[in-house]
Design an enzyme around this catalytic site. Structure first.
Site, PDB file in Angstrom:
ATOM      1  N   PHE A 268      -1.436  11.218  -3.130  1.00 22.69           N
ATOM      2  CA  PHE A 268       0.405  10.939  -2.555  1.00 22.69           C
ATOM      3  C   PHE A 268       1.073  12.023  -1.815  1.00 22.69           C
ATOM      4  O   PHE A 268       2.679  11.886  -1.719  1.00 22.69           O
ATOM      5  CB  PHE A 268       0.606  11.137  -3.740  1.00 22.69           C
TER       6      PHE A 268
ATOM      7  N   GLU B 281      -8.525   3.378   2.547  1.00 26.03           N
ATOM      8  CA  GLU B 281      -9.382   4.197   1.203  1.00 26.03           C
ATOM      9  C   GLU B 281     -10.316   3.891   1.888  1.00 26.03           C
ATOM     10  O   GLU B 281     -11.869   4.346   1.677  1.00 26.03           O
ATOM     11  CB  GLU B 281      -9.580   3.887   0.148  1.00 26.03           C
TER      12      GLU B 281
END
Length: 93
Positions: free
Chosen positions: A13, A88
């Site tokens: 986040f 990612e």
């Protein structure tokens, strides 16, 4: 042209994917060819074949399981894109 590597690192986040997609959009506006990749195992927030941020920004991508998949994707292509974006990356062997 000299290759350029940009890494966005930080905790969950913290906006890493958002920053990546902002950069992808800037390159596209500059008429650069961009190919995006993400790990096939990352199914959070999205359907297959899309990188999506927590806030809902998205961009189409190619799903990969290992780094070799990225190399193989370009093996039959004459020209490489201007930009390769990987979301990612830590999830890709």
């Amino acid at each position: 042209m000299t290759p350029n590597l940009k890494l966005y690192v930080g905790p969950m986040f913290s906006g890493k994917s958002t920053k990546l997609l902002e950069q992808v959009e800037r390159y596209k506006l500059a008429k650069k060819e961009v190919v995006c990749f993400k790990p096939a195992m990352d199914t959070r927030y999205t359907r297959e074949g899309v990188i999506m941020t927590h806030s809902g920004m998205s961009v189409p991508c190619v799903l990969v399981s290992k780094g070799q998949d990225i190399i193989n994707y370009f093996s039959n292509k004459e020209d490489l894109p201007d930009v390769i974006a990987v979301d990612e990356a830590f999830m890709i062997d």
